[in-house]
Write an enzyme that holds these catalytic residues in place. Structure first.
Site, mmCIF file in Angstrom:
data_model
loop_
_atom_site.group_PDB
_atom_site.id
_atom_site.type_symbol
_atom_site.label_atom_id
_atom_site.label_comp_id
_atom_site.label_asym_id
_atom_site.label_seq_id
_atom_site.Cartn_x
_atom_site.Cartn_y
_atom_site.Cartn_z
ATOM 1 N N THR A 144 14.427 5.560 1.721
ATOM 2 C CA THR A 144 15.449 5.379 2.662
ATOM 3 C C THR A 144 16.777 5.644 2.271
ATOM 4 O OG1 THR A 144 16.268 3.978 4.429
ATOM 5 C CG2 THR A 144 15.151 2.718 2.678
ATOM 6 N N ASP A 145 17.699 6.020 3.175
ATOM 7 C CA ASP A 145 18.982 6.131 2.949
ATOM 8 C C ASP A 145 19.545 4.673 2.921
ATOM 9 O OD1 ASP A 145 18.848 5.529 5.687
ATOM 10 O OD2 ASP A 145 20.410 7.539 6.414
ATOM 11 N N GLU A 146 19.034 3.770 3.469
ATOM 12 C CA GLU A 146 19.524 2.399 3.612
ATOM 13 C C GLU A 146 19.646 1.801 2.331
ATOM 14 O OE1 GLU A 146 18.248 0.276 7.004
ATOM 15 O OE2 GLU A 146 17.418 1.869 7.899
ATOM 16 N N TYR A 170 15.478 -5.453 4.099
ATOM 17 C CA TYR A 170 14.646 -4.504 4.016
ATOM 18 C C TYR A 170 15.164 -3.484 2.919
ATOM 19 C CZ TYR A 170 13.358 0.352 5.258
ATOM 20 O OH TYR A 170 12.860 1.556 5.367
ATOM 21 N N LYS A 174 13.160 -1.887 -0.378
ATOM 22 C CA LYS A 174 12.931 -0.665 -0.823
ATOM 23 C C LYS A 174 13.757 -0.197 -2.126
ATOM 24 C CE LYS A 174 11.142 2.144 1.543
ATOM 25 N NZ LYS A 174 9.757 2.477 1.371
HETATM 26 P P1 NAD Z 1 6.037 1.999 10.130
HETATM 27 O O1 NAD Z 1 6.421 0.649 10.244
HETATM 28 O O2 NAD Z 1 5.855 2.767 11.384
HETATM 29 O O3 NAD Z 1 4.548 2.132 9.208
HETATM 30 C C1 NAD Z 1 4.158 1.454 8.319
HETATM 31 C C2 NAD Z 1 2.701 1.497 7.839
HETATM 32 O O4 NAD Z 1 2.470 0.830 6.649
HETATM 33 C C3 NAD Z 1 2.028 0.772 8.858
HETATM 34 O O5 NAD Z 1 0.772 1.704 9.065
HETATM 35 C C4 NAD Z 1 1.314 -0.540 8.404
HETATM 36 O O6 NAD Z 1 0.085 -0.855 8.866
HETATM 37 C C5 NAD Z 1 1.190 -0.112 7.015
HETATM 38 N N1 NAD Z 1 1.443 -1.036 5.995
HETATM 39 C C6 NAD Z 1 2.262 -2.047 5.914
HETATM 40 N N2 NAD Z 1 2.264 -3.149 4.964
HETATM 41 C C7 NAD Z 1 1.003 -2.649 4.474
HETATM 42 C C8 NAD Z 1 0.258 -3.145 3.219
HETATM 43 N N3 NAD Z 1 0.669 -4.227 2.560
HETATM 44 N N4 NAD Z 1 -0.776 -2.332 2.748
HETATM 45 C C9 NAD Z 1 -1.202 -1.302 3.187
HETATM 46 N N5 NAD Z 1 -0.325 -0.706 4.491
HETATM 47 C C10 NAD Z 1 0.460 -1.585 4.799
HETATM 48 O O7 NAD Z 1 6.902 2.775 9.136
HETATM 49 P P2 NAD Z 1 7.734 4.145 9.022
HETATM 50 O O8 NAD Z 1 8.710 4.150 9.740
HETATM 51 O O9 NAD Z 1 6.617 5.087 9.222
HETATM 52 O O10 NAD Z 1 7.937 4.349 7.648
HETATM 53 C C11 NAD Z 1 7.258 4.568 6.550
HETATM 54 C C12 NAD Z 1 8.012 4.645 5.414
HETATM 55 O O11 NAD Z 1 8.999 5.690 5.366
HETATM 56 C C13 NAD Z 1 8.350 3.670 4.789
HETATM 57 O O12 NAD Z 1 8.143 3.371 3.239
HETATM 58 C C14 NAD Z 1 10.020 3.420 5.263
HETATM 59 O O13 NAD Z 1 10.778 2.764 4.264
HETATM 60 C C15 NAD Z 1 10.207 4.969 4.943
HETATM 61 N N6 NAD Z 1 11.350 5.274 5.908
HETATM 62 C C16 NAD Z 1 11.354 5.110 7.214
HETATM 63 C C17 NAD Z 1 12.444 5.684 7.886
HETATM 64 C C18 NAD Z 1 12.326 5.730 9.448
HETATM 65 O O14 NAD Z 1 13.452 5.937 9.916
HETATM 66 N N7 NAD Z 1 11.378 5.131 9.981
HETATM 67 C C19 NAD Z 1 13.234 6.459 7.360
HETATM 68 C C20 NAD Z 1 13.495 6.717 5.871
HETATM 69 C C21 NAD Z 1 12.364 6.147 5.179
HETATM 70 P P1 TYD Z 2 16.690 0.882 14.131
HETATM 71 O O1 TYD Z 2 15.905 2.032 14.983
HETATM 72 O O2 TYD Z 2 16.390 -0.500 14.018
HETATM 73 O O3 TYD Z 2 16.832 1.704 12.688
HETATM 74 P P2 TYD Z 2 17.719 1.030 11.482
HETATM 75 O O4 TYD Z 2 18.259 -0.298 11.556
HETATM 76 O O5 TYD Z 2 16.608 1.109 10.211
HETATM 77 O O6 TYD Z 2 18.855 2.031 11.200
HETATM 78 O O7 TYD Z 2 18.295 1.008 14.738
HETATM 79 C C1 TYD Z 2 18.986 2.172 14.465
HETATM 80 C C2 TYD Z 2 20.243 1.641 15.089
HETATM 81 O O8 TYD Z 2 20.203 1.185 16.298
HETATM 82 C C3 TYD Z 2 20.885 0.655 14.331
HETATM 83 O O9 TYD Z 2 22.302 0.971 14.095
HETATM 84 C C4 TYD Z 2 20.685 -0.923 15.087
HETATM 85 C C5 TYD Z 2 20.855 -0.336 16.445
HETATM 86 N N1 TYD Z 2 19.994 -0.853 17.638
HETATM 87 C C6 TYD Z 2 20.700 -1.489 18.578
HETATM 88 O O10 TYD Z 2 21.863 -1.412 18.916
HETATM 89 N N2 TYD Z 2 19.695 -2.148 19.508
HETATM 90 C C7 TYD Z 2 18.452 -2.503 19.348
HETATM 91 O O11 TYD Z 2 17.651 -2.924 20.122
HETATM 92 C C8 TYD Z 2 17.735 -1.845 18.162
HETATM 93 C C9 TYD Z 2 16.415 -2.009 17.907
HETATM 94 C C10 TYD Z 2 18.750 -0.997 17.311
#
Ligand code: NAD
Ligand code: TYD
Length: 364
Positions: A144-146, A170, A174
């Site tokens: 992630t960019d975070e 988090y 990562k």
């Molecule tokens: P999500 O929370 O929707 O899904 C996570 C999945 O991982 C779920 O299906 C869960 O059951 C599975 N999981 C969790 N713990 C596990 C374990 N111990 N063993 C096996 N499976 C397990 O997550 P997402 O938003 O789809 O993110 C997927 C990946 O992409 C993550 O690695 C996250 O860090 C990365 N990512 C997400 C975002 C975003 O905006 N959502 C952006 C950049 C990177």
């Molecule tokens: P989120 O979807 O949790 O993603 P991330 O924290 O990984 O970027 O949140 C996106 C942005 O929105 C973040 O700046 C936090 C803000 N946010 C709110 O203001 N209210 C909310 O209820 C949530 C879930 C997020």
């Protein structure tokens, strides 16, 4: 590569990645390894679950013995319901993770366990299975960019050389996982790539994250909790564009490299929220701006990163990836999807799907 292990394939981005690879590469075996935590939902994959090149294994990536057998092919060979024989895993795309920043603030331990120890378990199994014969193998870590920390409002972009500076539990987990991935490359020569992507949006995202939570709340006339002043900036990418980027990096990425993924699409939270409100109100036939009154400013998130912004020039120039959707189009598709799939939303918010899969697979 023929046998691709995708972890976390029942989650939001993972389900799009699985769907993309299953449909586009019928000659690959796509093995979805997922623990089915609260965020994992097999109904995200209904349209591909009967494909002959798709296999689901419910497992925890931290379970070394089980993961080792999955890598060797033993698990699939011993399961009669899998028709195609699938021998060692050739490539891994690791998406399994705990992903919600707010949860990581409340309970960081599970983040360290899954994101750090789980990734380390996968790395160790890959190393032991491939035993130095790395030709045709790849360990692809989805990051992630975070991990880069936070930017000032006018503070440029994250590039691949920006120093890691995570602030939330988090992002710290990562970042730690990414360091292990690089360490396995530098120490053992394991072929790895890492991508750092910006915030994703689109169908099947668990409604604890901003966009699906707010769409659902607007629909039900519930308050929209805006953290702090709403001035924090996130960089948004449509999830299918992320899946396409993964495909390109998986096939063309240079081992040992990192690529940033993002669509140069920054939004202040409050401005994004207003676009979501406008879109939902229009589609539901409400008066324009009717739901603005739902905006409720609440206490800020602890350690809330001010701004994320990704420079993805390396991926664009080097490997030819570009986002395909304009944000306006992406948000329209996303809002429509959630409004048309209320049953999915109701199941997820009521815990219905959890009970369903508990009956199928036992307790989590
Ligand atoms: P999500 O929370 O929707 O899904 C996570 C999945 O991982 C779920 O299906 C869960 O059951 C599975 N999981 C969790 N713990 C596990 C374990 N111990 N063993 C096996 N499976 C397990 O997550 P997402 O938003 O789809 O993110 C997927 C990946 O992409 C993550 O690695 C996250 O860090 C990365 N990512 C997400 C975002 C975003 O905006 N959502 C952006 C950049 C990177
Ligand atoms: P989120 O979807 O949790 O993603 P991330 O924290 O990984 O970027 O949140 C996106 C942005 O929105 C973040 O700046 C936090 C803000 N946010 C709110 O203001 N209210 C909310 O209820 C949530 C879930 C997020």
């Amino acid at each position: 590569m023929k046998n691709i292990l995708i972890t976390g394939g029942a989650g939001f981005i993972g389900s799009h990645a699985v769907r993309h690879f299953v449909k586009k590469y019928p000659d690959y075996n796509i093995i979805n390894l997922d623990k089915l935590t609260y965020a994992g939902n097999l109904s995200n994959l209904r349209d591909v679950e009967n494909s002959s090149n798709y296999f689901f294994i419910r497992e925890d990536i931290c379970n070394y013995d089980a993961v080792k057998k999955i890598f060797s092919g033993e698990t699939l060979l011993s399961n009669k319901s899998f028709k195609n024989i699938c021998l060692p895993v050739d490539g891994v795309i690791n998406l399994a993770a705990e992903t919600h920043v707010d949860r990581s603030i409340k309970d960081p331990f599970v983040f360290a366990r899954t994101n750090v120890l789980g990734t380390l378990t996968l790395l160790q199994c890959a190393k032991e299975t491939w035993q130095g014969n790395y030709e045709g193998h790849l360990f692809y870590q989805i990051s992630t960019d975070e991990v880069y920390g936070a930017l000032e409002l006018e503070g440029g972009f994250f590039t691949e050389t920006t120093r890691y500076d995570p602030h939330s539990p988090y992002s710290a987990s990562k970042a730690s996982a990414d360091h292990f991935v690089r360490a396995f490359h530098d120490t053992y020569g394991l072929p790895v790539v890492i991508t750092n992507c910006s915030n994703n949006y689109g169908p099947y995202q668990f409604p604890e994250k901003l966009i699906p939570l707010f769409i659902n709340n607007i629909r039900h006339n519930k308050p929209l909790p805006v953290y702090g002043t709403g001035q924090n900036v996130r960089d948004w990418l449509y999830v299918e564009d992320h899946a396409r980027a993964m495909d390109i990096v998986f096939h063309k990425g240079v081992p040992g490299s990192t690529y940033n993924i993002g669509g140069f699409n920054e939004w202040k939270n409050i401005d994004l929220i207003k676009v979501v409100i406008k879109t939902v109100d229009r589609i539901l036939g409400r008066q324009e701006g009717a739901s603005l009154k739902l905006i409720t400013y609440v206490k800020d998130r602890a350690g809330h990163d001010l701004r994320y912004a990704i420079d993805s020039t390396k991926l664009e120039k080097g490997l030819g990836w570009r986002p395909s959707l304009q944000f306006e189009e992406g948000i329209e598709k996303t809002v429509k999807w959630y409004l048309e799939n209320q049953e999915w939303m109701d199941n997820v918010t009521s815990g219905e799907y959890e009970r369903y899969y508990e009956n199928m697979y036992g307790n989590r």
